[in-house]
Scaffold this active site. Structure first.
Site, PDB file in Angstrom:
ATOM      1  N   ARG A 526      -9.263  -1.715 -10.946  1.00 12.79           N
ATOM      2  CA  ARG A 526      -9.929  -2.957 -11.338  1.00 12.79           C
ATOM      3  C   ARG A 526     -10.975  -3.341 -10.306  1.00 12.79           C
ATOM      4  NH1 ARG A 526      -6.289  -7.854 -11.796  1.00 12.79           N
ATOM      5  NH2 ARG A 526      -5.390  -6.983  -9.901  1.00 12.79           N
ATOM      6  N   SER A 587      -3.489   1.240  -2.774  1.00  8.50           N
ATOM      7  CA  SER A 587      -2.031   1.393  -2.882  1.00  8.50           C
ATOM      8  C   SER A 587      -1.592   2.841  -2.739  1.00  8.50           C
ATOM      9  CB  SER A 587      -1.545   0.808  -4.220  1.00  8.50           C
ATOM     10  OG  SER A 587      -1.861  -0.549  -4.312  1.00  8.50           O
ATOM     11  N   ASP A 641      -0.216  -4.303  -1.183  1.00  4.96           N
ATOM     12  CA  ASP A 641       0.155  -5.322  -2.160  1.00  4.96           C
ATOM     13  C   ASP A 641       1.054  -6.404  -1.576  1.00  4.96           C
ATOM     14  OD1 ASP A 641       2.249  -3.577  -1.797  1.00  4.96           O
ATOM     15  OD2 ASP A 641       2.649  -3.237  -3.913  1.00  4.96           O
TER      16      ASP A 641
END
Length: 947
Positions: A526, A587, A641
């Site tokens: 994203r 990540s 995260d």
């Protein structure tokens, strides 16, 4: 014609006939009375007492062994020796003896009664030459009792001609056990007390399908059924189902049957030993049917409708007409002759017409009894169907009734009217065989079987049930590992690495502006623009796909593709002319060396782009921007995260200084005092530490809470038992790096959603092997790794917000309704596991045990964090917020509750608020960038390498 010509007889028959509409009303009133009896608030005022029996299971056919039964009857004591062979209870071996009860015993002292029963037991055992091994005894005590355990029951009141002193209000099981001990029968243990109704249900459960309802209609009447345990409010902490003794003989004592009662019923009641009581029983019990007929005949004779020319004074004598005679009179073939014989025996001179009319009165009385029983039974069936939320209930009903066994008319009316009043239920009525004797033996046998199973289940699950002391020790160990991880010299020996993130502040509400965020963690990524203003945060985003060829191509091609997507997004958002700070959520396994510097350790999730491992991913992104001549890119922060979660929640709550992830994996971060971070230069302020606590315990410090099931799971993973780290040169310095090919650590395997399903699977296999689950039948599909997914734990526990296994002795924790457990059965059926109701309860208990341990261990780790923060700041009490994300925390129905409760217990000086994160990887990354741009430069630098 003889009836049609007599209006008095017509009125009598009409009064004794209950139309279908009234039967529907009676059913509704019975349902209401049952609910009143089940409710804690209204139980004391209920006429239908709905007494718990603590019988929570029916026979499964595996019961075996020698059992002793003693039954207190109206005129005698019966003792039985029952041997069950474990053959499905198809051929129980029974020996019995009957001892007549002296008349003075029934109305004498209670001690004398129980001494007499114990003497009967001793004589019986001596007569059969029984061995001296332990003998479990089931006690059939057919009086109203208040039971608090299967082996503890206080007599509420005597009936049936008994009135022994000093027994009411006392535990009759203890009275019998004391009397047995006086006879020096120390090997005989009273393990279960029940009434004849429950025994009826248990005997009809002996062959094939279980029986869940019982109906007794003899001198008195009663019923019982397997109710959803959560609805039995008089019992604390139970699960599954429990047999409830309705004691429905008292239905109507509050006047709810006044429109059903006839003048004949009123006279029977007035002449009884308990006027105004047991109104329903006096309508249907065989003790009273003859009396109802007698009063009807007396009234008709007074109206000159019967026995004209005969003296009817004899009909004013109580009990001159027996129910057995009534039942013989209603017979189609010989009924007229039986009527004449019975009436002539009373000195009456009946005509043919008299005999016909008497026969019709008898039929009306018996038919009404059957119809009213059917209304009560229909109420039970509809209640079961509704409480289990079924479209159709299919159930077996055990019936112990001389009326039912010997008289077709009664049987047909009971069956047909029940079907009319409860059309949503299919009930098969089964005549009971010796419900009081063999039924009591079955209750006793099931008690022993389930008690043994419970002991074995508790033994098997005990290592997973952590004590407060266990959790306090985990908290201490976590604190020790945190200190080791923060120390420059000791970091190498710590299982909790305590990695600096170079994030040195949390949002304070003054952040303003537009920021870009990039969230890369899979085949889709994203790009976001996050606008932070005084009135809040607004976001726009777009998802882009990374083709497989690029994922597995060169690093240049990958990062060029990412830059092209960022440029496309900025173009669409009209941001090409602006240079916006960018927060990068990456990540993949990295070692962070600065706020904007993170070295890729290994690719995962299908990525294998060349030339990236060992390189700073921010530098690779910047190089790609230069190649694409995109000068409007300013990467200010790279985050994981967990940090993003803390920052995302920190914008909404300035007290949020902890981030927690509990999903497929687990991790935590928090704001540590810089002076305590030995792995980074600098003393002032605070820095967010990425704990990487999933590896906690890899050095063996948690080995004593690792169970055999955890070890089985651990052995099936790569690099079992540890995460691999090595000290390696990075950027001219030296740092601890987690190596490629790593697996999650031991703490993560105890907590995270990735592994809980596997732990449960191994426990279920152990239960099957011990013949405690699925009747010990092989479960091939359960042998497959990962077949029992962690999402099943959430689904199963959501269906029943409680704990415990349905046992026949002392239940554990209040549980769910039958619908929930049937849904558990459906999940297990999808796994080709044929689960009984009890199997479903046990599977749920296993899931609850595993998830509870995970939540409590997570709380112990978090308690170490908050206590360290409190001590760091010299506070008597710390108030802090935890930003939390992860599917296990968010989706599991009890995880968050158990976590928070245990955290309060372990860290009583800390007030901890939990705030669920929204888009930590996107919004959180942008807020890291926003805080970095707020004017405070990141503090701290990696320490110089000793090399």
């Amino acid at each position: 014609p003889a009836l049609m010509s007599c209006p008095q007889v017509q009125r009598a028959l009409l009064a004794l006939t209950v139309p279908l509409e009234m039967l529907q009303a009676v059913k509704g009133r019975m349902l209401q009375a049952m609910r009143k009896g089940l409710s804690r608030q209204t139980h004391a005022q209920a006429n239908v007492r709905m007494l718990p029996t603590y019988i929570c299971s029916t026979p499964d056919g595996t019961e075996k062994g020698d059992l002793l039964v003693v039954e207190l009857c109206q005129s005698h004591v019966r003792t039985l020796w029952v041997t069950l062979l474990g053959d499905g209870n198809q051929s129980p071996q029974v020996m019995y003896k009957i001892f007549d009860t002296p008349g003075d015993i029934m109305k004498g002292k209670g001690e004398a009664l129980f001494d007499f029963i114990a003497q009967c037991v001793r004589q019986f055992l001596a007569g059969i030459g029984s061995p001296q091994h332990r003998l479990p005894l089931g006690f059939v005590f057919p009086f109203s009792c208040r039971q608090t355990r299967l082996d503890k029951a206080e007599l509420i009141s005597w009936s049936k001609g008994f009135s022994c002193s000093d027994v009411e209000g006392k535990d009759v099981v203890q009275l019998l056990q004391s009397a047995i001990n006086k006879q020096e029968l120390y090997h005989v243990d009273v393990v279960a007390l029940m009434n004849d109704t429950v025994g009826t249900m248990m005997t009809c459960s002996m062959g094939g399908e279980p029986c869940e309802v019982a109906l007794v209609v003899d001198t008195g009447t009663n019923s019982c059924f397997m109710a959803e345990a959560q609805q039995v409010e008089m019992v604390e902490e139970t699960s599954g189902r429990m047999c409830v003794n309705t004691e429905w003989g008292c239905f109507g004592d509050d006047g709810t049957l006044s429109d059903v009662l006839t003048p004949y019923d009123q006279r029977v009641d007035q002449e009884s030993s308990s006027p105004g009581e047991k109104r329903f029983e006096k309508l249907v019990g065989s003790l009273y049917l003859g009396e109802i007929v007698r009063h009807a005949l007396t009234a008709l004779a007074a109206e000159k409708a019967l026995f004209i020319g005969s003296s009817v004074a004899v009909l004013r004598t109580k009990d001159v007409l027996k129910t057995q005679q009534v039942l013989e009179i209603i017979d189609n073939e010989e009924g007229m002759a039986k009527a004449r014989g019975a009436l002539e025996a009373l000195g009456l001179r009946p005509s043919e017409r008299d005999c016909c009319r008497v026969q019709q009165i008898c039929r009306a009385v018996v038919s009404r009894a059957a119809a009213l029983c059917a209304a009560g039974l229909a109420a039970i069936l509809s209640h079961m169907c509704q409480s289990r939320e079924l479209e159709r209930l299919v159930v077996n009903v055990g019936v112990d009734s001389e009326l039912y066994r010997g008289h077709t008319r009664f049987r047909e009316i009971l069956q047909s009217v029940t079907g009319l009043l409860a059309p949503e239920c299919t009930a098969t009525l089964l005549p009971s065989v010796d419900g009081t004797g063999q039924g009591a033996a079955m209750v006793t046998a099931v008690t022993l079987r389930l008690a043994a199973q419970r002991r074995e289940v508790d033994r098997l699950l005990a290592p997973l049930r952590l004590s407060r002391t266990d959790l306090e020790r985990v908290q201490v160990l976590m604190r020790r590992e945190m200190e080791l991880g923060l120390g420059r010299e000791s970091n190498a020996n710590a299982s909790v690495r305590m990695l600096p993130t170079y994030v040195c502040g949390t949002p304070d509400g003054t952040e303003r502006g537009e920021f870009l965020a990039l969230d890369l963690g899979g085949t889709n990524f994203r790009v976001l623009v996050v606008r932070v203003a005084q009135d809040g945060i607004r976001m726009a985003s777009e998802i882009y796909v990374i083709p497989t060829a690029i994922m597995q191509g060169t690093g240049e091609a990958l990062f060029d593709h990412i830059i092209e997507c960022i440029m496309d997004f900025q173009l669409k958002q009209d941001l090409m002319e602006q240079v916006l700070p960018l927060g990068f959520t990456f990540s993949f396994p990295c070692q962070q060396l600065g706020l904007d510097k993170a070295v890729l350790l290994s690719w995962t999730k299908g990525f294998s782009a060349s030339g990236c491992v060992g390189q700073d991913v921010v530098h690779l992104l910047r190089e790609a921007a230069q190649r694409k001549q995109h000068l409007g890119l300013k990467v200010v922060a790279v985050v994981n995260d967990t940090v993003g979660t803390m920052m995302s929640c920190g914008y909404d709550d300035p007290k949020c200084e902890i981030g927690l992830i509990v999903g497929t994996g687990t991790n935590a971060c928090y704001m540590e005092e810089m002076q305590n971070v030995g792995t980074v230069e600098g003393e002032q302020g605070r820095m967010c530490i990425n704990m990487e606590w999933g590896a906690f315990g890899d050095n063996g410090c948690l080995d004593d809470i690792f169970t055999d099931f955890d070890r089985l799971v651990d052995e099936k993973t790569i690099n079992a038992g540890k995460q691999r780290w090595a000290r390696a040169p990075v950027g001219g310095g030296c740092a601890w790096l987690r190596l490629p090919g790593l697996c999650p650590g031991r703490f993560e395997k105890l907590i995270s959603g990735m592994y809980l399903g596997e732990i449960v699977r191994h426990i279920l296999l152990a239960l099957v092997k011990k013949q405690l689950l699925f009747r010990g039948k092989p479960c091939p599909k359960l042998q497959n790794k990962d077949i029992f997914q962690t999402k099943f734990l959430s689904t199963i526990e959501m269906m029943g917000m409680g704990m415990g296994m349905a046992v026949l002795t002392v239940p554990l924790v209040r549980g769910s309704d039958g619908l929930a457990l049937r849904q558990v059965q459906a999940i297990l059926q999808d796994l080709e596991l044929q689960a009984s109701f009890e199997d479903s309860v046990l599977v749920r208990e296993v899931c609850q045990t595993v998830s509870l341990r995970a939540a409590q261990l997570c709380a112990a780790g978090l308690a170490a964090v908050v206590e360290k923060m409190r001590e760091n700041r010299g506070l008597a009490r710390l108030a802090v917020t935890v930003g939390v994300d992860g599917t296990l925390y968010k989706m599991h129905p009890r995880f968050s509750q158990h976590l928070q409760q245990m955290l309060r217990d372990l860290a009583p000086n800390c007030t901890v608020t939990f705030l669920q994160s929204e888009d930590g990887s996107g919004k959180g990354a942008a807020l890291v960038a926003a805080v970095a741009c707020r004017g405070a430069e990141p503090r701290g630098q990696p320490p110089l390498s000793p090399q």
